[in-house]
Design an enzyme around this catalytic site. Structure first.
Site, PDB file in Angstrom:
ATOM      1  N   ASP A 138     -40.323 -15.657  17.567  1.00 22.41           N
ATOM      2  CA  ASP A 138     -38.906 -15.396  17.435  1.00 22.41           C
ATOM      3  C   ASP A 138     -38.619 -14.067  17.684  1.00 22.41           C
ATOM      4  O   ASP A 138     -37.534 -13.648  18.480  1.00 22.41           O
ATOM      5  CB  ASP A 138     -38.450 -15.639  16.017  1.00 22.41           C
ATOM      6  N   GLY A 181     -43.501 -18.972  16.309  1.00 24.44           N
ATOM      7  CA  GLY A 181     -42.670 -18.601  15.588  1.00 24.44           C
ATOM      8  C   GLY A 181     -42.772 -17.444  14.186  1.00 24.44           C
ATOM      9  O   GLY A 181     -42.564 -16.541  14.589  1.00 24.44           O
ATOM     10  N   ASP A 201     -34.617 -25.926  11.307  1.00 26.62           N
ATOM     11  CA  ASP A 201     -34.767 -26.845  10.340  1.00 26.62           C
ATOM     12  C   ASP A 201     -33.765 -26.247   9.013  1.00 26.62           C
ATOM     13  O   ASP A 201     -34.587 -25.369   8.285  1.00 26.62           O
ATOM     14  CB  ASP A 201     -36.127 -27.016   9.912  1.00 26.62           C
ATOM     15  N   HIS A 211     -40.838 -17.416   7.750  1.00 24.04           N
ATOM     16  CA  HIS A 211     -40.455 -16.299   8.719  1.00 24.04           C
ATOM     17  C   HIS A 211     -38.819 -16.053   8.842  1.00 24.04           C
ATOM     18  O   HIS A 211     -38.330 -15.714   9.753  1.00 24.04           O
ATOM     19  CB  HIS A 211     -41.245 -16.221   9.863  1.00 24.04           C
ATOM     20  N   ASP A 241     -37.255 -13.335  10.625  1.00 24.55           N
ATOM     21  CA  ASP A 241     -37.320 -13.285  12.127  1.00 24.55           C
ATOM     22  C   ASP A 241     -36.417 -14.068  12.764  1.00 24.55           C
ATOM     23  O   ASP A 241     -35.495 -13.968  13.759  1.00 24.55           O
ATOM     24  CB  ASP A 241     -38.682 -13.954  12.740  1.00 24.55           C
ATOM     25  N   ARG A 245     -28.776 -12.922  15.102  1.00 20.86           N
ATOM     26  CA  ARG A 245     -28.244 -11.900  15.164  1.00 20.86           C
ATOM     27  C   ARG A 245     -28.223 -11.134  16.347  1.00 20.86           C
ATOM     28  O   ARG A 245     -27.052 -10.813  17.048  1.00 20.86           O
ATOM     29  CB  ARG A 245     -28.621 -10.744  13.770  1.00 20.86           C
ATOM     30  N   HIS A 265     -38.086 -25.480  15.144  1.00 22.34           N
ATOM     31  CA  HIS A 265     -38.907 -25.591  13.881  1.00 22.34           C
ATOM     32  C   HIS A 265     -39.609 -26.835  13.941  1.00 22.34           C
ATOM     33  O   HIS A 265     -39.354 -27.588  14.693  1.00 22.34           O
ATOM     34  CB  HIS A 265     -37.982 -25.353  12.548  1.00 22.34           C
TER      35      HIS A 265
END
Length: 158
Positions: free
Chosen positions: A68, A63, A88, A95, A98, A104, A11
């Site tokens: 991402d 991102g 961060d 987002h 994402d 995950r 980030h």
């Protein structure tokens, strides 16, 4: 060490940290394929070029523009061996969905993911990368039956 494909994502408020980490590990990272979100990859490529370090850096979108998600898709296709994602945690991200999807997918597909420099250092230097006998086991998504567990362990606990 075998050649790995390593995803690097950071980030905005963690980009300095990521570039410092990458430069600190430039000799090791230059032996691998790096896949980065757009700005992070551009910064790492520039830092390596400034030091004369040859590196294979592929930049996806930024991102917020889908980078991402692009890396998450690579995780699903088993094209990523390791992910380093400096998040961060102190500021909201537009987002977030994402970000959570990438985290995950790494967990579901058993891809190691480091979210801080310390865990990144531990993972990148692991001797397991060179151990041909080591095969990570697939995650097991099965129902947990407490009664069966207690029978099998005679009701024992910690």
């Amino acid at each position: 060490m075998k050649k790995l494909t390593i995803a690097l994502v950071a980030h905005d408020k963690r980009k300095v940290d990521m570039v410092e980490w990458a430069v600190h590990n430039d000799e090791l990272l230059s032996k691998h394929q790096l896949v980065c979100t757009g700005t992070t990859g551009t910064l790492i490529r520039q830092a390596f070029e400034n030091k004369g370090i040859p590196a294979e850096v592929t930049c996806m979108h930024s991102g917020p523009m889908g980078g991402d998600a692009e890396i998450a898709a690579m995780v699903v296709r088993k094209e990523i061996d390791l992910a380093i994602f400096l998040i961060d945690d102190l500021n909201p991200q537009p987002h977030e969905a994402d970000i959570q999807m990438l985290l995950r997918q790494c967990r579901v597909h058993n891809i190691p993911i480091a979210c801080n420099r310390y865990s990144a250092d531990l993972m990148i230097t692991s001797t397991l990368w060179d151990n041909d006998d080591y095969v990570p086991s697939d995650p097991k998504y099965v129902a947990f039956d407490r009664e069966e567990f207690e029978k099998a362990t005679q009701g024992g606990s910690c």
